[in-house]
Motif scaffolding. Structure first.
Motif, PDB file in Angstrom:
ATOM      1  N   ALA A 150       6.105  -6.205   3.777  1.00 54.56           N
ATOM      2  CA  ALA A 150       7.048  -7.237   4.214  1.00 54.56           C
ATOM      3  C   ALA A 150       7.846  -7.757   3.020  1.00 54.56           C
ATOM      4  CB  ALA A 150       6.287  -8.383   4.873  1.00 54.56           C
ATOM      5  N   PRO A 193       5.743   0.438   1.229  1.00 58.37           N
ATOM      6  CA  PRO A 193       6.540  -0.516   1.995  1.00 58.37           C
ATOM      7  C   PRO A 193       5.686  -1.673   2.478  1.00 58.37           C
ATOM      8  CG  PRO A 193       7.018   1.725   2.679  1.00 58.37           C
ATOM      9  CD  PRO A 193       5.875   1.811   1.730  1.00 58.37           C
ATOM     10  N   TRP A 215      10.562  -3.991   1.526  1.00 61.01           N
ATOM     11  CA  TRP A 215      10.680  -3.192   2.752  1.00 61.01           C
ATOM     12  C   TRP A 215      10.510  -1.704   2.505  1.00 61.01           C
ATOM     13  CZ3 TRP A 215      15.363  -5.722   5.698  1.00 61.01           C
ATOM     14  CH2 TRP A 215      14.981  -7.027   6.063  1.00 61.01           C
TER      15      TRP A 215
END
Lengths: 344, 297
Positions: free
Chosen positions: B74, B72, B77
């Motif tokens: 930015a 995960p 996600w």
């Protein structure tokens, strides 16, 4: 005594329930004529077969019950020979029925108007709009105030008496020739009872229909009926016009019923009862079914079942006392001697 | 039904008991915080299924092999899978498939189950025995096994999964509706409409059906959860939705191979399944309590 003036002729009707223990004869050879425009009461205690008789007329006996024999002639046609489809055209249309419990006899999810309209739509094929306006008329007929608003209401918003009026409106919506009222006032309080009975009587007169009134309340019978059939253990034990029945009851059972009514002209500490119980369906006595409880019972009563015999005044009674074969006290007068015979 | 108050006829517009009833149910439902949370989640899921795909950055099939099995971040996600597809986008795209399977299979099951149950309960006797023994036969199989058999016979596809799940959900509806029908048909108003000349089909559909509706609704809600779970199970076994459809069960199955080096590939679809199933289950339970206060004790 059957003739053209009878709207319904029940002949030797036999309805039985077939349960695990065997056959239960709920109605055993009932014959009854309903004259046009008259009210015939059927009285008897619970389990005497009065409701089963009326359900048989509507052909609404459900498994494990079955109509075993006899005939029910409505305007000359035997209802027992009709197909289910033909019966559906008769129910609610020619012969209607009011049930005992106005609280539960209406479907809670539909409005009063929808429920009256339904029967009109089924039988007369009117449009929804016409059926609804006919519903308003019917509510007016049965004396419900502001019927236009009432048709939009649901059953839970009405009182018991109102609901019974609605039931009557539904039953009468198609102008039936015969109305069967199965204890229409049992669940109502006394003042409402009187109103409902008056209403039924009034409508009977104005619409010219016949009524079968099933009840265990002799007071209701005295007030409303023209003829009365007294039933005991699946059989009619006495059939008479209402005046004779109350003045000169003949069958010891009828006399016992009359005696057990509370009297306001006499100072009583205890009510009179008829000793014993209705025989259980499996244990019907061989002779007269009332014999085990009858204060006059003699040998012939316990051994042989009497027929429904015509008496001098044209009424009918099922009792050996009124036949030539009577082997008990020849001077017996059932009405006068009942109390003394009972205390012996 | 206990209250028999008469309202002033002209003064007040008669209250529609359906609306009144719905209000009451909602009031009772509101008291049950968990059920409300379930209900809100379900609404949110439906919203996501309808408009979600337009908002996520990637399509369901967009590959980027250079970027595979990323954790995960930015950018991604929920990370990426073995072909570099964005797991978050795939889960959002898969939402509609999951709900579609859930709703549609239960809808089919409810139609057949309700008809079978109501007919069996109403007519009784031989018809009842035959229909309900048939249902018992279906119930004798574990649900997933029965669904497996159906899919094996019909072939693996999304629609066959729906059919398979529907088949094993039918008996649940049939039984519950039969029970309610048995109770309702003994009520006096059913005798009353029969005495008015109503035929069987009118009695069944106009008078019995509306009165057995609340157990059907409850059962349907709870069954959706089971249906979603079973469908995911079938896909996990490779018998359901085929790649590259972003079906959650299938995604779970993909992640199985990388469970040690990239656990998130299996974790997120698994979590999605858990949350959706949980939402339907607690909402169904709350709905049952709200629809039938007598059953709570």
């Amino acid at each position: 005594m059957s003739n053209d003036a009878d709207v319904l002729q029940i002949q030797d009707l036999q309805t039985s329930f077939f349960v695990d223990d065997g056959e239960v004869k709920a109605v055993d050879g009932v014959s009854l004529d309903i004259p046009k425009g008259k009210t015939v009461g059927i009285v008897g205690e619970s389990g005497s077969g009065k409701s089963i008789t009326s359900m048989s007329v509507m052909r609404l006996i459900r498994n494990p019950g079955r109509i075993k024999g006899g005939s029910i002639h409505y305007n000359g046609e035997d209802l027992l020979q009709k197909t289910e489809k033909q019966m559906q055209k008769i129910r609610g249309n020619k012969i209607s029925m009011i049930f005992q419990e106005p609280m539960t006899s209406l479907n809670p999810v539909y409005t009063i108007g929808q429920q009256i309209s339904e029967v009109i739509q089924i039988h007369q094929g009117l449009s929804k709009k016409d059926a609804l306006s006919k519903s308003v008329e019917m509510l007016e007929l049965v004396g419900i105030p502001s019927p236009k608003d009432r048709v939009k209401q649901y059953p839970h918003e009405l009182s018991g008496g109102m609901r019974q009026r609605v039931m009557i409106a539904i039953a009468l919506a198609c102008n039936p020739e015969l109305l069967i009222a199965d204890e229409p006032t049992t669940a109502l309080d006394v003042t409402i009872q009187a109103q409902i009975l008056d209403l039924i009587n009034e409508l009977r007169r104005s619409l010219g229909m016949s009524v079968i009134l099933i009840t265990h309340d002799l007071g209701v019978v005295a007030e409303t009926c023209d003829y009365v059939a007294v039933m005991y253990a699946g059989k009619v034990v006495e059939y008479a016009d209402v005046h004779t029945l109350f003045k000169e009851p003949k069958h010891p059972y009828t006399v016992g019923l009359m005696n057990s009514l509370p009297r306001h002209d006499m100072d009583q500490d205890e009510l009179n009862v008829i000793e014993g119980n209705v025989p259980k369906p499996g244990e019907m006595p061989e002779g007269c079914r009332f014999a085990p409880r009858c204060p006059f019972a003699s040998d012939i009563c316990t051994n042989e079942l009497p027929d429904l015999m015509e008496t001098e005044d044209g009424n009918q009674v099922r009792c050996w006392i009124y036949s030539e074969k009577w082997d008990g006290d020849p001077e017996v007068n059932v009405k006068n001697d009942y109390q003394t015979a009972r205390s012996q | 039904m206990a209250e028999t108050t008469i309202k002033e006829p002209a003064a007040k517009k008669p209250a529609n008991p359906h609306i009144e009833n719905a209000k009451n149910i909602f009031k009772r439902l509101k008291k049950n915080k968990a059920a409300m949370a379930g209900g809100i989640l379900i609404l949110f899921f439906i919203l996501v299924a309808v408009i979600g795909p337009y908002f996520v950055p990637y399509t369901a099939a967009e590959q980027n092999v250079l970027n595979k099995l990323q954790g995960p971040s930015a950018e991604h996600w929920f990370g990426t899978d073995q072909l570099g597809r964005d797991i978050f986008s795939r889960i959002v795209h898969g939402m509609s498939i999951t709900l579609y399977i859930g709703f549609f299979s239960v809808f089919i099951a409810a139609i057949f189950g309700v008809i079978i149950g109501i007919v069996a309960g109403y007519y009784g006797g031989k018809i009842d025995t035959i229909l309900m023994r048939l249902m018992d036969v279906l119930l004798a199989f574990p649900g997933i096994l029965l669904a497996l058999a159906v899919v094996t016979i019909l072939g693996a596809s999304l629609n066959n999964v729906i059919l398979a799940v529907a088949v094993f959900s039918v008996p649940a509806f049939a039984r519950i509706v039969r029970g309610s029908t048995l109770a309702v048909k003994e009520l006096e108003y059913i005798d009353a409409v029969r005495a008015l000349g109503a035929g069987d089909s009118r009695i069944i559909f106009r008078h019995i059906l509306p009165n057995v509706f609340s157990p059907i609704i409850v059962q349907a809600t709870l069954r959706i959860a089971t249906a979603i779970l079973t469908a995911a199970g079938l896909s996990f076994l490779g018998l359901g939705a085929q790649p590259p459809k972003p079906e959650w069960g299938a995604m779970l199955s993909d992640g199985r191979n990388y469970i040690f080096e990239a656990g998130h590939v299996a974790l997120f679809p698994g979590l999605a399944i858990v949350i959706v199933v949980l939402a339907f289950n607690i909402f169904g339970d709350g709905l049952r309590d709200a629809l039938d206060p007598k059953m709570k004790s």
